[in-house]
Design a protein around this motif. Structure first.
Motif, PDB file in Angstrom:
ATOM      1  N   THR A   1       0.890  -1.339   0.046  1.00 31.71           N
ATOM      2  CA  THR A   1      -0.126  -0.094  -0.064  1.00 31.71           C
ATOM      3  C   THR A   1       0.791   1.206   0.017  1.00 31.71           C
TER       4      THR A   1
ATOM      5  N   GLN B   1       0.382   5.180   0.835  1.00 33.54           N
ATOM      6  CA  GLN B   1      -0.524   6.058   1.547  1.00 33.54           C
ATOM      7  C   GLN B   1      -0.353   7.368   0.982  1.00 33.54           C
TER       8      GLN B   1
ATOM      9  N   THR C   1      -5.944  11.538   3.831  1.00 31.26           N
ATOM     10  CA  THR C   1      -5.118  10.387   3.458  1.00 31.26           C
ATOM     11  C   THR C   1      -6.177   9.229   2.737  1.00 31.26           C
TER      12      THR C   1
ATOM     13  N   ASN D   1      -5.504   5.606   0.697  1.00 30.29           N
ATOM     14  CA  ASN D   1      -4.629   4.194   0.578  1.00 30.29           C
ATOM     15  C   ASN D   1      -4.571   3.513  -0.642  1.00 30.29           C
TER      16      ASN D   1
ATOM     17  N   ARG E   1      -3.962   0.599  -3.041  1.00 25.33           N
ATOM     18  CA  ARG E   1      -2.976  -0.769  -2.975  1.00 25.33           C
ATOM     19  C   ARG E   1      -2.563  -1.219  -4.320  1.00 25.33           C
TER      20      ARG E   1
END
Length: 249
Positions: free
Chosen positions: A93, A95, A156, A158, A160
C-alpha cells in the motif's frame, strides 16, 4: 477604502489557494517520504528531487481533460532533475497524504499506473502511447463521495498496488476529480498527482491500454455530471477511465 479593498481581495485569493490540496507526503510501510510542497519546493534552487512530480504553484486544478497537463499536472512539463523512486512491494500500500481537501468538492478518487520504459521514471512524461491502466477507484458509497471520505480520513488515501503486476519502475497517477461544478460543460476540476515507484515482487502481468491525454473527454458522463441530483443518481455514477483493469489481484 483602498486598503480595505486590498485586504479583502488578498483574503479571497489566499482562501482560493488554500482551498485546493496537494501531496506533500506519501507513506510506505510506516516510512514517510517527502512529496511535493507547493509552498517551498517550487521556489527552491536547485529544484529538489521528489518522488511526487511537481504540482502547480497555486495547487490549482486542470479544467481541460485533453490538456497535456492531465497526465501529471504541471509535472508533465517539469520533470524531476534527477532519478528518484520509492520502493513498494506488489500487493503493498502507498498512503497518499494530501495537505488538505475541502468538504463539498464532491467526486471520485481514481488511481492509475503506467510502467516506465526504463528503470528511471524521472526522464519519462507518460504522455504518449497508451501505457496507463486503472488499478483502483472510490466513487460514492453510504451517501458520501470518496473525496469527502478522504477529507474526513486525515486527508489520507490508501492505494493498493496490484499483487500480480510485473516488477519494475512505474508511475502511479492518483487523482481527485471534483464534480461540484461539473453540471456545466468544462466545470469538472482535475487534480492528478504522479508518484514515481519501484514495484518489487509481483507477477508477470503487464497491463496497459489508457492514455493521458486521450482517455478523458469533457463530455464523458463521468465528467459532465450533476452531483446534486440526489442519492440514486450518485449511486448510478460511472467514473471516467473505464473499469479497473481486469485480472488484477
Amino acid at each position: 477604502m483602498r486598503l480595505s479593498t486590498l485586504l479583502c481581495t488578498t483574503a479571497i485569493l489566499v482562501t482560493g489557494v488554500a482551498a485546493h490540496g496537494y501531496v506533500p507526503w506519501i507513506r510506505i510501510n510506516g516510512q514517510t517520504i517527502a512529496g511535493w510542497n507547493v509552498n517551498t519546493d517550487g521556489y527552491t534552487t536547485p529544484q529538489p528531487i521528489r518522488v511526487v512530480r511537481p504540482t502547480k504553484p497555486d495547487s490549482g486544478y486542470i479544467a481541460d481533460p485533453t490538456s497535456g497537463d492531465i497526465t501529471c499536472s504541471i509535472g508533465n512539463s517539469k520533470l524531476p532533475p534527477g532519478p528518484i523512486t520509492a520502493t513498494v512491494a506488489a500487493g503493498g500500500t502507498v498512503q497518499v497524504l494530501w495537505n488538505t481537501w475541502p468538504i463539498g468538492h464532491f467526486g471520485p478518487v481514481l488511481n492509475y499506473m503506467a510502467k516506465c520504459p526504463t528503470s528511471d521514471c524521472s526522464v519519462w512524461k507518460g504522455d504518449s502511447g497508451s501505457p496507463w491502466f486503472k488499478i483502483q477507484q472510490s466513487v460514492y458509497a453510504n451517501g458520501e463521495w470518496a473525496s469527502d471520505t478522504l477529507a474526513k480520513s486525515n486527508f489520507t488515501y490508501n492505494v493498493r498496488i496490484p499483487a500480480n503486476i510485473a516488477p519494475g519502475a512505474y508511475l502511479l497517477r492518483h487523482e481527485n476529480l471534483a464534480l461540484h461544478g461539473a453540471a456545466n460543460l468544462g466545470g469538472a476540476q482535475f487534480y492528478p498527482v504522479c508518484i514515481q515507484l519501484t514495484v518489487t515482487g509481483g507477477g508477470s502481468l503487464n497491463p496497459s491500454g489508457l492514455s493521458f491525454p486521450g482517455t478523458y473527454k469533457a463530455t464523458d458522463p463521468g465528467i459532465l455530471f450533476n452531483v446534486y441530483q440526489g442519492d440514486a443518481a450518485n449511486k448510478a455514477y460511472v467514473p471516467p477511465g473505464g473499469p479497473v483493469y481486469p485480472g488484477l489481484t
